[in-house]
Design an enzyme around this catalytic site. Structure first.
Site, PDB file in Angstrom:
ATOM      1  N   GLN A 109      21.573 -33.372   8.429  1.00 50.08           N
ATOM      2  CA  GLN A 109      22.480 -32.246   8.722  1.00 50.08           C
ATOM      3  C   GLN A 109      23.294 -32.553   9.983  1.00 50.08           C
ATOM      4  OE1 GLN A 109      18.861 -30.256   9.245  1.00 50.08           O
ATOM      5  NE2 GLN A 109      19.084 -28.834   7.536  1.00 50.08           N
ATOM      6  N   ARG A 145      24.208 -18.716   1.370  1.00 48.52           N
ATOM      7  CA  ARG A 145      25.582 -18.867   0.852  1.00 48.52           C
ATOM      8  C   ARG A 145      26.480 -17.772   1.424  1.00 48.52           C
ATOM      9  NH1 ARG A 145      22.627 -22.510  -0.378  1.00 48.52           N
ATOM     10  NH2 ARG A 145      23.525 -23.159   1.570  1.00 48.52           N
ATOM     11  N   ARG A 197      21.855 -37.804   1.713  1.00 46.56           N
ATOM     12  CA  ARG A 197      22.889 -36.784   1.475  1.00 46.56           C
ATOM     13  C   ARG A 197      23.264 -36.231   2.850  1.00 46.56           C
ATOM     14  NH1 ARG A 197      20.497 -31.638  -0.803  1.00 46.56           N
ATOM     15  NH2 ARG A 197      20.666 -32.568  -2.866  1.00 46.56           N
ATOM     16  N   LYS A 224      12.332 -29.072  -2.163  1.00 42.66           N
ATOM     17  CA  LYS A 224      12.131 -28.715  -0.757  1.00 42.66           C
ATOM     18  C   LYS A 224      10.650 -28.905  -0.450  1.00 42.66           C
ATOM     19  CE  LYS A 224      15.804 -25.440   0.169  1.00 42.66           C
ATOM     20  NZ  LYS A 224      16.643 -25.959  -0.917  1.00 42.66           N
ATOM     21  N   ASP A 228      15.458 -32.189   0.019  1.00 45.59           N
ATOM     22  CA  ASP A 228      16.365 -31.360   0.832  1.00 45.59           C
ATOM     23  C   ASP A 228      15.843 -31.293   2.268  1.00 45.59           C
ATOM     24  OD1 ASP A 228      17.858 -30.737  -1.413  1.00 45.59           O
ATOM     25  OD2 ASP A 228      17.153 -28.673  -1.584  1.00 45.59           O
ATOM     26  N   MET A 229      16.741 -30.977   3.193  1.00 46.26           N
ATOM     27  CA  MET A 229      16.313 -30.784   4.583  1.00 46.26           C
ATOM     28  C   MET A 229      16.343 -29.294   4.901  1.00 46.26           C
ATOM     29  SD  MET A 229      15.034 -32.258   7.133  1.00 46.26           S
ATOM     30  CE  MET A 229      15.347 -34.007   7.062  1.00 46.26           C
ATOM     31  N   GLY A 231      24.526 -28.429   7.393  1.00 41.57           N
ATOM     32  CA  GLY A 231      23.307 -27.716   7.799  1.00 41.57           C
ATOM     33  C   GLY A 231      23.478 -26.225   7.609  1.00 41.57           C
TER      34      GLY A 231
HETATM   35  C1  LIG Z   1      25.123 -30.446  -2.611  1.00 44.22           C
HETATM   36  C2  LIG Z   1      24.729 -29.750  -1.352  1.00 44.22           C
HETATM   37  C3  LIG Z   1      23.429 -29.817  -0.913  1.00 44.22           C
HETATM   38  C4  LIG Z   1      23.048 -29.207   0.280  1.00 44.22           C
HETATM   39  N1  LIG Z   1      21.787 -29.383   0.757  1.00 44.22           N
HETATM   40  C5  LIG Z   1      21.455 -28.886   1.965  1.00 44.22           C
HETATM   41  C6  LIG Z   1      20.209 -29.176   2.579  1.00 44.22           C
HETATM   42  O1  LIG Z   1      19.367 -29.899   2.035  1.00 44.22           O
HETATM   43  N2  LIG Z   1      19.943 -28.631   3.787  1.00 44.22           N
HETATM   44  C7  LIG Z   1      20.862 -27.836   4.442  1.00 44.22           C
HETATM   45  O2  LIG Z   1      20.584 -27.395   5.563  1.00 44.22           O
HETATM   46  N3  LIG Z   1      22.036 -27.533   3.866  1.00 44.22           N
HETATM   47  C8  LIG Z   1      22.356 -28.039   2.671  1.00 44.22           C
HETATM   48  N4  LIG Z   1      23.589 -27.753   2.127  1.00 44.22           N
HETATM   49  C9  LIG Z   1      24.445 -26.696   2.725  1.00 44.22           C
HETATM   50  C10 LIG Z   1      25.328 -27.236   3.820  1.00 44.22           C
HETATM   51  O3  LIG Z   1      24.539 -27.618   4.925  1.00 44.22           O
HETATM   52  C11 LIG Z   1      26.364 -26.218   4.276  1.00 44.22           C
HETATM   53  O4  LIG Z   1      25.732 -25.074   4.737  1.00 44.22           O
HETATM   54  C12 LIG Z   1      27.346 -25.811   3.191  1.00 44.22           C
HETATM   55  O5  LIG Z   1      27.666 -26.878   2.363  1.00 44.22           O
HETATM   56  C13 LIG Z   1      28.651 -25.296   3.819  1.00 44.22           C
HETATM   57  O6  LIG Z   1      29.253 -26.315   4.564  1.00 44.22           O
HETATM   58  P1  LIG Z   1      30.614 -27.044   4.123  1.00 44.22           P
HETATM   59  O7  LIG Z   1      30.421 -28.503   4.366  1.00 44.22           O
HETATM   60  O8  LIG Z   1      30.974 -26.681   2.749  1.00 44.22           O
HETATM   61  O9  LIG Z   1      31.687 -26.602   5.199  1.00 44.22           O
HETATM   62  P2  LIG Z   1      32.122 -25.189   5.774  1.00 44.22           P
HETATM   63  O10 LIG Z   1      32.920 -25.497   6.982  1.00 44.22           O
HETATM   64  O11 LIG Z   1      30.979 -24.254   5.894  1.00 44.22           O
HETATM   65  O12 LIG Z   1      33.061 -24.631   4.631  1.00 44.22           O
HETATM   66  C14 LIG Z   1      34.281 -25.250   4.291  1.00 44.22           C
HETATM   67  C15 LIG Z   1      34.956 -24.443   3.204  1.00 44.22           C
HETATM   68  O13 LIG Z   1      34.172 -24.510   2.018  1.00 44.22           O
HETATM   69  C16 LIG Z   1      34.140 -23.265   1.348  1.00 44.22           C
HETATM   70  N5  LIG Z   1      32.768 -22.733   1.362  1.00 44.22           N
HETATM   71  C17 LIG Z   1      31.703 -23.229   2.047  1.00 44.22           C
HETATM   72  N6  LIG Z   1      30.593 -22.519   1.793  1.00 44.22           N
HETATM   73  C18 LIG Z   1      30.968 -21.528   0.952  1.00 44.22           C
HETATM   74  C19 LIG Z   1      30.277 -20.461   0.323  1.00 44.22           C
HETATM   75  N7  LIG Z   1      28.973 -20.259   0.516  1.00 44.22           N
HETATM   76  N8  LIG Z   1      30.973 -19.630  -0.504  1.00 44.22           N
HETATM   77  C20 LIG Z   1      32.279 -19.835  -0.728  1.00 44.22           C
HETATM   78  N9  LIG Z   1      33.002 -20.829  -0.155  1.00 44.22           N
HETATM   79  C21 LIG Z   1      32.359 -21.665   0.662  1.00 44.22           C
HETATM   80  C22 LIG Z   1      35.082 -22.354   2.099  1.00 44.22           C
HETATM   81  O14 LIG Z   1      36.354 -22.492   1.532  1.00 44.22           O
HETATM   82  C23 LIG Z   1      35.059 -22.943   3.495  1.00 44.22           C
HETATM   83  O15 LIG Z   1      36.209 -22.654   4.220  1.00 44.22           O
HETATM   84  C24 LIG Z   1      23.999 -28.424   0.985  1.00 44.22           C
HETATM   85  C25 LIG Z   1      25.316 -28.356   0.554  1.00 44.22           C
HETATM   86  C26 LIG Z   1      25.697 -29.025  -0.580  1.00 44.22           C
HETATM   87  C27 LIG Z   1      27.131 -28.971  -0.984  1.00 44.22           C
END
Ligand SMILES: Cc1cc2nc3c(=O)[nH]c(=O)nc-3n(C[C@H](O)[C@H](O)[C@H](O)COP(=O)(O)OP(=O)(O)OC[C@H]3O[C@@H](n4cnc5c(N)ncnc54)[C@H](O)[C@@H]3O)c2cc1C
Length: 305
Positions: free
Chosen positions: A162, A288, A183, A97, A131-132, A187
């Site tokens: 994002q 999270r 990636r 970051k 990362d963003m 967001g």
């Molecule tokens: C590898 C990776 C790198 C990332 N890097 C960044 C970044 O650089 N900047 C940034 O802003 N964000 C980052 N994120 C976080 C991302 O932006 C989302 O906030 C996060 O991934 C939740 O979104 P989702 O696509 O899983 O969908 P969502 O609609 O949030 O979730 C879909 C389903 O996934 C499961 N789920 C999601 N989150 C959780 C959780 N915390 N605990 C348990 N179950 C969960 C649940 O079953 C949920 O119904 C990253 C995520 C990943 C996977």
């Protein structure tokens, strides 16, 4: 019930952070999402992931660093990680970051600091993902990344976009011209409606739109999500357009949807797990919880035990 915004507000509270990180009962609970406090623990977690067919990305937890001494410690930590990846033979790259390297102090210092890590990774044939973070630093993060890309190769350094931001589709088109490895995620920060879609449906629609742009570009990108709908849209599009399983990777976070991680790896997709470790787990952990407020019950239940 605590809302996403309330949890993200708590994520930024320094006093709460100090309290929670001293409170030993939290350590047990954070273990679900965080691989430990030391590099050794993260290496062990990554070895296990590798055995299950997943590659990884190290994340040394720290952000919003406000002293140059601390940014220097972050550089040392990442050089150590890159060395240990080589020595242990694990399959992992690294995620950084920019606020960890001094973005809130000075962008020029940040560039120099991040550059040291990217240079070492490039020399070792490894890869650094930037990362963003929150929208206040989106532009400066992209500027630093583009400067880095002018100096390093496509496979040395990549960036994150994002889908909740209105600007992301335009950013993706610009970055693909360089080109850049991206990636795509939804967001994780609390953003106002003048910069980000307030409705989940719009965030998801934009995710699918940008995913199609990325997969159609011929560059190796990361599709980071736990959302089965986004995953299905990706596998459907890839099949329809003849994009091979090895032409992109899925990415998920450590401890989230392990079943799906293993399923995708078994189905022959490249699956990378983002593995955070370190003492500064509080803001990451709170984000999270904000993604799935039901996780708050998991915390309460375990604190009670
Ligand atoms: C590898 C990776 C790198 C990332 N890097 C960044 C970044 O650089 N900047 C940034 O802003 N964000 C980052 N994120 C976080 C991302 O932006 C989302 O906030 C996060 O991934 C939740 O979104 P989702 O696509 O899983 O969908 P969502 O609609 O949030 O979730 C879909 C389903 O996934 C499961 N789920 C999601 N989150 C959780 C959780 N915390 N605990 C348990 N179950 C969960 C649940 O079953 C949920 O119904 C990253 C995520 C990943 C996977």
């Amino acid at each position: 019930m605590l809302t996403r915004s309330a949890l993200l507000y708590l994520a930024r509270q320094e006093r709460l952070k100090d309290f929670a990180t001293r409170f030993s009962a939290f350590k047990k609970i954070t273990a679900r999402f965080i691989a430990g406090e030391s590099i050794d623990q993260a290496v062990a977690a990554i070895s296990e992931l590798n055995k299950r067919g997943c590659s990884a990305s190290f994340d040394h937890l720290n952000e919003s660093v406000s002293s140059t001494t601390e940014t220097e410690a972050e550089i040392r930590e990442y050089l150590d990680i890159l060395r240990q990846i080589d020595e242990s033979g694990i399959n992992s790259n690294v995620s950084i970051k920019l606020t960890q390297f001094g973005l809130e102090i000075d962008p020029e210092l940040t560039y120099r600091n991040a550059r040291t890590v990217v240079e070492d990774a490039a020399r070792r044939g490894n890869f650094v993902r930037i990362d963003m973070e929150g929208s206040a630093v989106t532009q400066v993060t992209l500027d630093i990344f583009k400067r880095m890309r002018a100096e390093f190769e496509l496979n040395d350094v990549g960036i994150v976009l994002q889908s909740y931001l209105y600007r992301t589709e335009a950013d993706a088109r610009e970055l693909l011209k360089i080109p850049a490895r991206i990636r795509l995620c939804k967001g994780a920060y609390d953003e106002p409606s003048d910069v980000a879609y307030p409705d989940k449906k719009d965030v998801d629609d934009n995710y699918v739109r940008v995913m199609k742009l990325l997969l159609g570009s011929g560059v190796y990108h990361g599709i980071a999500t736990h959302d089965p709908k986004m995953i299905e849209a990706t596998t459907d599009f890839a099949q329809k357009e003849g994009v091979g399983k090895d032409a992109f990777e899925f990415q998920m976070l450590y401890g989230i949807r392990r079943d799906l991680q293993e399923q995708l790896a078994r189905d022959g997709y490249n699956m990378r797990v983002y593995v955070p470790y370190g003492k500064h787990w509080y803001p990451y952990f709170m984000r999270r919880l904000a993604e799935r407020p039901a996780n708050v019950w998991f915390v309460m239940k375990n604190l009670w035990k």
